[in-house]
Motif scaffolding. Structure first.
Motif, PDB file in Angstrom:
ATOM      1  N   ILE A  44       0.840  -1.203   0.000  1.00 54.18           N
ATOM      2  CA  ILE A  44       0.000   0.000   0.000  1.00 54.18           C
ATOM      3  C   ILE A  44       0.875   1.254   0.000  1.00 54.18           C
ATOM      4  CG2 ILE A  44      -1.745   1.284   1.318  1.00 54.18           C
ATOM      5  CD1 ILE A  44      -2.473  -1.591   2.517  1.00 54.18           C
ATOM      6  N   ARG A  45       0.498   2.233  -0.846  1.00 50.19           N
ATOM      7  CA  ARG A  45       1.171   3.522  -0.869  1.00 50.19           C
ATOM      8  C   ARG A  45       0.153   4.618  -0.562  1.00 50.19           C
ATOM      9  NH1 ARG A  45       5.317   1.171  -0.951  1.00 50.19           N
ATOM     10  NH2 ARG A  45       7.298   1.734  -1.915  1.00 50.19           N
ATOM     11  N   PHE A  46       0.499   5.486   0.386  1.00 50.41           N
ATOM     12  CA  PHE A  46      -0.336   6.643   0.688  1.00 50.41           C
ATOM     13  C   PHE A  46      -0.026   7.751  -0.317  1.00 50.41           C
ATOM     14  CE2 PHE A  46       0.360   4.456   4.797  1.00 50.41           C
ATOM     15  CZ  PHE A  46      -0.955   4.083   5.035  1.00 50.41           C
ATOM     16  N   SER A  47      -0.906   8.756  -0.381  1.00 53.60           N
ATOM     17  CA  SER A  47      -0.789   9.787  -1.410  1.00 53.60           C
ATOM     18  C   SER A  47       0.457  10.662  -1.251  1.00 53.60           C
ATOM     19  CB  SER A  47      -2.037  10.680  -1.413  1.00 53.60           C
ATOM     20  OG  SER A  47      -2.227  11.250  -0.120  1.00 53.60           O
ATOM     21  N   ASN A  48       1.077  10.639  -0.068  1.00 48.87           N
ATOM     22  CA  ASN A  48       2.300  11.424   0.119  1.00 48.87           C
ATOM     23  C   ASN A  48       3.566  10.592  -0.107  1.00 48.87           C
ATOM     24  OD1 ASN A  48       2.220   9.826   2.394  1.00 48.87           O
ATOM     25  ND2 ASN A  48       2.956  11.428   3.775  1.00 48.87           N
ATOM     26  N   GLY A  49       3.380   9.344  -0.550  1.00 49.75           N
ATOM     27  CA  GLY A  49       4.528   8.501  -0.869  1.00 49.75           C
ATOM     28  C   GLY A  49       4.902   7.495   0.193  1.00 49.75           C
ATOM     29  N   GLU A  50       4.384   7.666   1.411  1.00 49.22           N
ATOM     30  CA  GLU A  50       4.659   6.684   2.454  1.00 49.22           C
ATOM     31  C   GLU A  50       3.936   5.379   2.138  1.00 49.22           C
ATOM     32  OE1 GLU A  50       3.492   8.454   6.134  1.00 49.22           O
ATOM     33  OE2 GLU A  50       5.261   9.745   6.248  1.00 49.22           O
ATOM     34  N   GLY A  51       4.396   4.288   2.743  1.00 52.75           N
ATOM     35  CA  GLY A  51       3.795   3.008   2.410  1.00 52.75           C
ATOM     36  C   GLY A  51       3.707   2.056   3.582  1.00 52.75           C
ATOM     37  N   LYS A  52       3.040   0.935   3.326  1.00 54.24           N
ATOM     38  CA  LYS A  52       2.978  -0.150   4.309  1.00 54.24           C
ATOM     39  C   LYS A  52       2.706  -1.452   3.569  1.00 54.24           C
ATOM     40  CE  LYS A  52      -1.947   0.158   5.520  1.00 54.24           C
ATOM     41  NZ  LYS A  52      -2.927   0.331   6.622  1.00 54.24           N
ATOM     42  N   VAL A  53       2.948  -2.551   4.239  1.00 59.51           N
ATOM     43  CA  VAL A  53       2.656  -3.875   3.692  1.00 59.51           C
ATOM     44  C   VAL A  53       1.677  -4.570   4.629  1.00 59.51           C
ATOM     45  CG1 VAL A  53       3.661  -6.182   3.491  1.00 59.51           C
ATOM     46  CG2 VAL A  53       4.718  -4.281   2.290  1.00 59.51           C
ATOM     47  N   SER A  74       9.491  -1.263 -13.449  1.00 60.40           N
ATOM     48  CA  SER A  74       8.159  -1.116 -14.041  1.00 60.40           C
ATOM     49  C   SER A  74       7.078  -0.897 -12.990  1.00 60.40           C
ATOM     50  CB  SER A  74       7.807  -2.350 -14.872  1.00 60.40           C
ATOM     51  OG  SER A  74       7.565  -3.473 -14.034  1.00 60.40           O
ATOM     52  N   CYS A  75       7.386  -1.129 -11.712  1.00 62.83           N
ATOM     53  CA  CYS A  75       6.410  -0.950 -10.630  1.00 62.83           C
ATOM     54  C   CYS A  75       6.250   0.538 -10.325  1.00 62.83           C
ATOM     55  CB  CYS A  75       6.857  -1.693  -9.374  1.00 62.83           C
ATOM     56  SG  CYS A  75       7.123  -3.456  -9.605  1.00 62.83           S
ATOM     57  N   THR A  76       5.011   1.001 -10.284  1.00 70.20           N
ATOM     58  CA  THR A  76       4.769   2.434 -10.084  1.00 70.20           C
ATOM     59  C   THR A  76       3.812   2.691  -8.920  1.00 70.20           C
ATOM     60  OG1 THR A  76       2.925   2.439 -11.665  1.00 70.20           O
ATOM     61  CG2 THR A  76       5.123   2.917 -12.535  1.00 70.20           C
ATOM     62  N   TYR A  77       3.838   3.931  -8.433  1.00 70.98           N
ATOM     63  CA  TYR A  77       2.900   4.388  -7.406  1.00 70.98           C
ATOM     64  C   TYR A  77       2.721   5.893  -7.559  1.00 70.98           C
ATOM     65  CZ  TYR A  77       7.069   5.985  -4.882  1.00 70.98           C
ATOM     66  OH  TYR A  77       8.241   6.611  -4.525  1.00 70.98           O
ATOM     67  N   LYS A  78       1.605   6.404  -7.034  1.00 74.53           N
ATOM     68  CA  LYS A  78       1.311   7.833  -7.130  1.00 74.53           C
ATOM     69  C   LYS A  78       1.754   8.553  -5.858  1.00 74.53           C
ATOM     70  CE  LYS A  78      -0.927   8.437 -11.111  1.00 74.53           C
ATOM     71  NZ  LYS A  78      -2.379   8.612 -11.154  1.00 74.53           N
ATOM     72  N   MET A  79       2.468   9.669  -6.027  1.00 73.52           N
ATOM     73  CA  MET A  79       2.861  10.505  -4.901  1.00 73.52           C
ATOM     74  C   MET A  79       2.546  11.954  -5.270  1.00 73.52           C
ATOM     75  SD  MET A  79       6.523  10.815  -2.885  1.00 73.52           S
ATOM     76  CE  MET A  79       7.415  11.590  -4.237  1.00 73.52           C
ATOM     77  N   PHE A  80       1.622  12.570  -4.501  1.00 72.99           N
ATOM     78  CA  PHE A  80       1.153  13.917  -4.808  1.00 72.99           C
ATOM     79  C   PHE A  80       0.645  14.006  -6.249  1.00 72.99           C
ATOM     80  CE2 PHE A  80       4.084  14.499  -1.269  1.00 72.99           C
ATOM     81  CZ  PHE A  80       3.342  15.316  -0.424  1.00 72.99           C
ATOM     82  N   GLY A  81       0.006  12.912  -6.700  1.00 71.93           N
ATOM     83  CA  GLY A  81      -0.570  12.884  -8.035  1.00 71.93           C
ATOM     84  C   GLY A  81       0.420  12.609  -9.144  1.00 71.93           C
ATOM     85  N   ILE A  82       1.687  12.448  -8.789  1.00 72.84           N
ATOM     86  CA  ILE A  82       2.732  12.198  -9.794  1.00 72.84           C
ATOM     87  C   ILE A  82       3.081  10.712  -9.790  1.00 72.84           C
ATOM     88  CG2 ILE A  82       5.096  12.741 -10.522  1.00 72.84           C
ATOM     89  CD1 ILE A  82       4.787  15.371  -8.902  1.00 72.84           C
ATOM     90  N   GLU A  83       3.141  10.116 -10.980  1.00 72.60           N
ATOM     91  CA  GLU A  83       3.489   8.703 -11.053  1.00 72.60           C
ATOM     92  C   GLU A  83       4.996   8.517 -10.892  1.00 72.60           C
ATOM     93  OE1 GLU A  83       1.868   5.088 -13.640  1.00 72.60           O
ATOM     94  OE2 GLU A  83       3.160   6.384 -14.823  1.00 72.60           O
ATOM     95  N   HIS A  91      12.072  -0.919  -3.247  1.00 73.56           N
ATOM     96  CA  HIS A  91      11.875  -2.371  -3.213  1.00 73.56           C
ATOM     97  C   HIS A  91      12.470  -2.964  -1.926  1.00 73.56           C
ATOM     98  CE1 HIS A  91      10.087  -2.817  -7.107  1.00 73.56           C
ATOM     99  NE2 HIS A  91      11.129  -2.311  -7.755  1.00 73.56           N
ATOM    100  N   PHE A  92      13.647  -2.506  -1.563  1.00 71.63           N
ATOM    101  CA  PHE A  92      14.276  -3.029  -0.343  1.00 71.63           C
ATOM    102  C   PHE A  92      13.457  -2.635   0.885  1.00 71.63           C
ATOM    103  CE2 PHE A  92      17.449  -2.931   3.130  1.00 71.63           C
ATOM    104  CZ  PHE A  92      17.818  -4.268   3.093  1.00 71.63           C
ATOM    105  N   GLN A  93      12.910  -1.432   0.870  1.00 66.31           N
ATOM    106  CA  GLN A  93      12.061  -1.000   1.982  1.00 66.31           C
ATOM    107  C   GLN A  93      10.837  -1.906   2.099  1.00 66.31           C
ATOM    108  OE1 GLN A  93      13.102   1.414   3.958  1.00 66.31           O
ATOM    109  NE2 GLN A  93      11.373   1.257   5.357  1.00 66.31           N
ATOM    110  N   ASP A  94      10.294  -2.356   0.967  1.00 62.88           N
ATOM    111  CA  ASP A  94       9.139  -3.256   0.999  1.00 62.88           C
ATOM    112  C   ASP A  94       9.505  -4.627   1.568  1.00 62.88           C
ATOM    113  OD1 ASP A  94       7.214  -1.498   0.114  1.00 62.88           O
ATOM    114  OD2 ASP A  94       7.489  -1.974  -2.000  1.00 62.88           O
ATOM    115  N   ILE A  95      10.744  -5.069   1.335  1.00 62.35           N
ATOM    116  CA  ILE A  95      11.200  -6.311   1.974  1.00 62.35           C
ATOM    117  C   ILE A  95      11.170  -6.149   3.484  1.00 62.35           C
ATOM    118  CG2 ILE A  95      13.158  -7.869   2.339  1.00 62.35           C
ATOM    119  CD1 ILE A  95      14.045  -7.313  -0.512  1.00 62.35           C
TER     120      ILE A  95
END
Length: 363
Positions: A44-53, A74-83, A91-95
């Motif tokens: 999960i990514r929040f709109s400000n770029g922070e995330g959680k699993v 190729s993996c993308t997420y939106k931060m402040f409306g920017i892809e 990726h390492f943070q998600d691990i």
């Protein structure tokens, strides 16, 4: 077959979902079952770029394998409306988030990073960071029991975690099998084929390939301008060749990775000046950080015949469709490794492919 130690659970992060699905199918085939081993997970990514699993089912007492391709851009997420495209850091943070979500409930945690995070920053020269060592130590502190990677840039990096199980697997057999299956005209003869190392750092790999194939080895030495830094590295001034004559021979250039590809193309030009016949390239990881156009051109001009690389890191569709590129599928080997470890068995036979390469050649 011996009794399972713990129930198997595979967590394939978004970056490794395709490989994870293929691995599961091989394990199901091996065990003759339809049971799913993939653990549902939300990145999960929040709109400000922070995330959680968030893990959607219980993993208590399971033998967990976390799959992550830190090179998948190729993996993308939106931060402040920017892809934004995920880089290795995300990726390492998600691990780490996944390990944190497990919260010590798993019986055992193995992280499989085919491309080891920050492996190109594996040693320190002067006042600079030592990122790979720090990352490995961080996983150890988080409670990871084992780390599995493929063809790491420098295997000595495991000295940063001397008490943690660290397995470095080479895809040599699968690459050799792929080459021999596709290149029917290639002859394994000392007088007709030569293995080339593109630099001194890849010499051990080239010697292994040459001894396994029963052919000679040559070396290109990179003379760099150490007074200048371009795109984070010292530019190459000239390639010097050392080895036996290559005229009228096929050549196999072997390396762990292709980044921009400038080095491979420069060496190919030097070899063509020496009148080689076909130039093949084998690399565990193919990034093509500056696109594939120059490789298309090189193939059209007869400079390169074929490049072989694994699917252990992201391969874009345009690369898959290229006439000069062949992807080597590593999902079966990954499945065999996970399966044996889950049964508490040794994977030593997958660490040295010499015997099975010889068996393949004898066939």
């Amino acid at each position: 077959m011996s009794e399972l130690n713990h129930e198997l659970g595979i967590i394939a992060l978004e970056s490794c979902s395709e490989l994870g699905n293929a691995i599961e199918k091989y394990i199901q085939k091996n065990r003759n079952c339809t049971e799913s081993f993939l653990v549902p997970l939300d990145e999960i990514r929040f709109s400000n770029g922070e995330g959680k699993v968030k893990i959607s089912e219980s993993i208590r007492g399971k033998d967990i394998y976390i799959l992550c391709d830190v090179g998948n851009y190729s993996c993308t997420y939106k931060m402040f409306g920017i892809e934004n495209h995920k880089g290795p850091d995300e990726h390492f943070q998600d691990i780490k988030r996944t390990v944190a979500a497990i919260r010590g409930k798993a019986a055992r945690i193995t992280v499989i990073m085919p491309l080891l995070y920050e492996s190109r920053q594996h040693r320190r020269k002067g006042r600079e960071s030592l990122d790979c060592a720090l990352a490995l130590q961080e996983l150890e502190r988080l409670g990871v029991d084992e780390i599995i990677t493929f063809d790491v840039h420098d295997p000595n990096i495991q000295n940063a975690i001397p008490l943690l199980s660290f397995e470095n697997v080479y895809p040599t057999y699968d690459i050799v099998k792929g080459i021999l299956s596709n290149e029917k005209s290639l002859e394994l003869d000392k007088e007709k084929l030569l293995v080339i190392s593109p630099d001194t750092g890849a010499m051990d790999r080239a010697i292994y390939y040459s001894s396994a194939l029963g052919v000679d080895v040559g070396l290109f030495y990179k003379r760099r301008d150490h007074s200048t830094i371009v795109n984070g590295k010292n530019p190459i001034v000239q390639h010097e060749y050392m080895g036996r004559a290559v005229e009228d021979k096929d050549v196999l250039i072997v390396d762990d990775m292709i980044a921009s590809g400038e080095s491979v193309l420069d060496i190919a030009k030097e070899l063509k000046k020496r009148n080689v016949k076909n130039i093949y390239v084998a690399a565990t990881f193919a990034f093509f950080t500056e696109g594939v156009e120059k490789f298309n051109k090189a193939h059209e001009e007869g400079l390169l015949t074929r490049i072989y690389s694994t699917n252990l890191t992201y391969i874009p569709e345009e690369l898959k469709d290229s006439a000069w590129f062949r992807s080597v599928d590593m999902s079966e080997l990954c499945a065999r490794i996970i399966n044996r470890l889950n049964y508490g068995r040794s994977i030593a036979k997958y660490m040295d492919a010499t015997r099975i390469i010889h068996s393949l050649l004898n066939k």
